[in-house]
Design a protein around this motif. Structure first.
Motif, PDB file in Angstrom:
ATOM      1  N   ARG A  14       0.810  -1.223   0.000  1.00  0.00           N
ATOM      2  CA  ARG A  14       0.000   0.000   0.000  1.00  0.00           C
ATOM      3  C   ARG A  14       0.842   1.272   0.000  1.00  0.00           C
ATOM      4  O   ARG A  14       0.306   2.374  -0.072  1.00  0.00           O
ATOM      5  N   GLY A  15       2.161   1.133   0.075  1.00  0.00           N
ATOM      6  CA  GLY A  15       3.035   2.302   0.028  1.00  0.00           C
ATOM      7  C   GLY A  15       3.136   2.882  -1.381  1.00  0.00           C
ATOM      8  O   GLY A  15       2.521   2.396  -2.332  1.00  0.00           O
ATOM      9  N   GLU A  16       3.953   3.927  -1.496  1.00  0.00           N
ATOM     10  CA  GLU A  16       4.115   4.632  -2.779  1.00  0.00           C
ATOM     11  C   GLU A  16       5.356   4.121  -3.497  1.00  0.00           C
ATOM     12  O   GLU A  16       6.441   4.042  -2.916  1.00  0.00           O
ATOM     13  N   ILE A  17       5.201   3.767  -4.772  1.00  0.00           N
ATOM     14  CA  ILE A  17       6.312   3.312  -5.606  1.00  0.00           C
ATOM     15  C   ILE A  17       6.492   4.316  -6.738  1.00  0.00           C
ATOM     16  O   ILE A  17       5.548   4.587  -7.488  1.00  0.00           O
ATOM     17  N   ILE A  18       7.707   4.853  -6.870  1.00  0.00           N
ATOM     18  CA  ILE A  18       7.989   5.850  -7.906  1.00  0.00           C
ATOM     19  C   ILE A  18       9.164   5.373  -8.753  1.00  0.00           C
ATOM     20  O   ILE A  18      10.186   4.935  -8.219  1.00  0.00           O
ATOM     21  N   ILE A  19       9.015   5.451 -10.061  1.00  0.00           N
ATOM     22  CA  ILE A  19      10.111   5.146 -10.985  1.00  0.00           C
ATOM     23  C   ILE A  19      10.449   6.418 -11.740  1.00  0.00           C
ATOM     24  O   ILE A  19       9.590   6.991 -12.420  1.00  0.00           O
ATOM     25  N   GLU A  20      11.687   6.857 -11.625  1.00  0.00           N
ATOM     26  CA  GLU A  20      12.142   8.056 -12.327  1.00  0.00           C
ATOM     27  C   GLU A  20      12.955   7.656 -13.551  1.00  0.00           C
ATOM     28  O   GLU A  20      13.674   6.663 -13.523  1.00  0.00           O
ATOM     29  N   GLY A  21      12.858   8.418 -14.589  1.00  0.00           N
ATOM     30  CA  GLY A  21      13.592   8.111 -15.813  1.00  0.00           C
ATOM     31  C   GLY A  21      12.728   7.367 -16.823  1.00  0.00           C
ATOM     32  O   GLY A  21      11.515   7.202 -16.648  1.00  0.00           O
ATOM     33  N   LYS A  22      13.346   6.896 -17.887  1.00  0.00           N
ATOM     34  CA  LYS A  22      12.650   6.224 -18.975  1.00  0.00           C
ATOM     35  C   LYS A  22      12.123   4.873 -18.508  1.00  0.00           C
ATOM     36  O   LYS A  22      12.866   4.054 -17.973  1.00  0.00           O
ATOM     37  N   ILE A  23      10.846   4.621 -18.727  1.00  0.00           N
ATOM     38  CA  ILE A  23      10.215   3.377 -18.302  1.00  0.00           C
ATOM     39  C   ILE A  23      10.452   2.285 -19.346  1.00  0.00           C
ATOM     40  O   ILE A  23      10.196   2.475 -20.537  1.00  0.00           O
ATOM     41  N   LYS A  24      10.955   1.130 -18.864  1.00  0.00           N
ATOM     42  CA  LYS A  24      11.190  -0.013 -19.738  1.00  0.00           C
ATOM     43  C   LYS A  24      10.656  -1.282 -19.098  1.00  0.00           C
ATOM     44  O   LYS A  24      10.582  -1.383 -17.881  1.00  0.00           O
ATOM     45  N   LYS A  25      10.315  -2.243 -19.928  1.00  0.00           N
ATOM     46  CA  LYS A  25       9.798  -3.509 -19.442  1.00  0.00           C
ATOM     47  C   LYS A  25      10.850  -4.237 -18.597  1.00  0.00           C
ATOM     48  O   LYS A  25      12.004  -4.368 -18.992  1.00  0.00           O
ATOM     49  N   GLY A  26      10.434  -4.690 -17.416  1.00  0.00           N
ATOM     50  CA  GLY A  26      11.308  -5.496 -16.567  1.00  0.00           C
ATOM     51  C   GLY A  26      12.546  -4.790 -16.065  1.00  0.00           C
ATOM     52  O   GLY A  26      13.533  -5.430 -15.712  1.00  0.00           O
ATOM     53  N   MET A  27      12.522  -3.449 -15.996  1.00  0.00           N
ATOM     54  CA  MET A  27      13.715  -2.718 -15.584  1.00  0.00           C
ATOM     55  C   MET A  27      14.011  -2.900 -14.092  1.00  0.00           C
ATOM     56  O   MET A  27      15.138  -2.682 -13.646  1.00  0.00           O
TER      57      MET A  27
END
Length: 248
Positions: free
Chosen positions: A57-70
């Motif tokens: 339930r926490g917050e997940i942030i991905i910065e930068g270019k999104i790629k499959k399975g990164m």
């Protein structure tokens, strides 16, 4: 022609074996639960084999270019091939990924409600890793920690000075510098800070600020002490191969 056909079949077999290891149920559920549709459909986070979601339930942030399975949890990139099936995720705080990141097999990740955890690009923790974040843990770019390693930013229990009665703070932030590399079975505890290009020897216990010792150092022991200066993993020589090896 026979050799070419064999290579194609072998490549297909390896891809089939790899995708068979992905836990598609947990992968699809996590991505579409935690991210907007435009991000989720790219499946940036893969889970491999069995994993328990105690809480996400926490917050997940991905910065930068999104790629499959990164980002790979339980990613099969090590010599050992067997899972014990004890991987567990418990994220009620905030977890930020600055790019690609990997966890090996049978990990335990706990981010408390007020915790903040950040993984730099290409940061990785090998099999049987334990990460417990109550306050703050930051891993720089290309942090590579060996098997059975743990990062814990808390004592869990209050400690007091028996002479003064002063209560000691039980949590403290952890900052691991860029291009850090460790052997197996290391413990990184609260208030640890390491410089860039720091190598940590196997079976070491880290619990203080090592930045003043400068970059390109080898530390180790219980507790960790300076072992050698002017030494580093050959990052420039390995970087391209490492990128290929750790990304899918």
């Amino acid at each position: 022609m026979i050799r070419s056909s064999y290579r194609k079949l072998r490549s297909f077999y390896h891809k089939l074996k790899f995708y068979y290891s992905v836990n598609w149920t947990k992968t699809l559920y996590f991505n579409f639960k935690k991210f907007p549709f435009e991000i989720a459909k790219k499946l940036p986070v893969f889970f491999y084999n069995k994993v328990t979601f105690t809480s996400i339930r926490g917050e997940i942030i991905i910065e930068g270019k999104i790629k499959k399975g990164m980002i790979g949890f339980g990613q099969p990139y090590e010599i050992n091939t067997r899972h014990k099936g004890i991987a567990e995720i418990n994220i009620t705080g905030k977890m930020v990924f600055k790019g690609h990141a990997q966890f090996g097999k049978d990990y335990f990740v706990f981010i408390g409600e007020n915790g903040y955890c950040e993984f730099g690009n290409m940061a990785a923790m090998a099999s049987n890793a334990k990460l417990i974040c109550i306050e703050k843990i930051v891993l720089g770019n290309y942090v590579q920690l060996g098997a059975d390693s743990q990062i814990i930013d808390t004592n869990f229990h209050d400690m007091i000075d028996t002479n003064t009665g002063e209560k000691r703070k039980k949590t403290g932030p952890v900052f691991i510098g860029n291009y850090n590399f460790s052997g197996s079975r290391i413990s990184i505890m609260k208030n640890t800070k390491t410089p860039d290009f720091c190598t940590i020897a196997t079976n070491s216990f880290c619990n203080k600020d090592y930045i003043s010792w400068g970059n390109n150092i080898l530390i180790g022991g219980i507790p960790a002490k300076l072992i050698r200066e002017n030494i580093s993993r050959d990052w420039e020589g390995e970087k391209d191969e490492l990128d290929k090896f750790l990304t899918i």
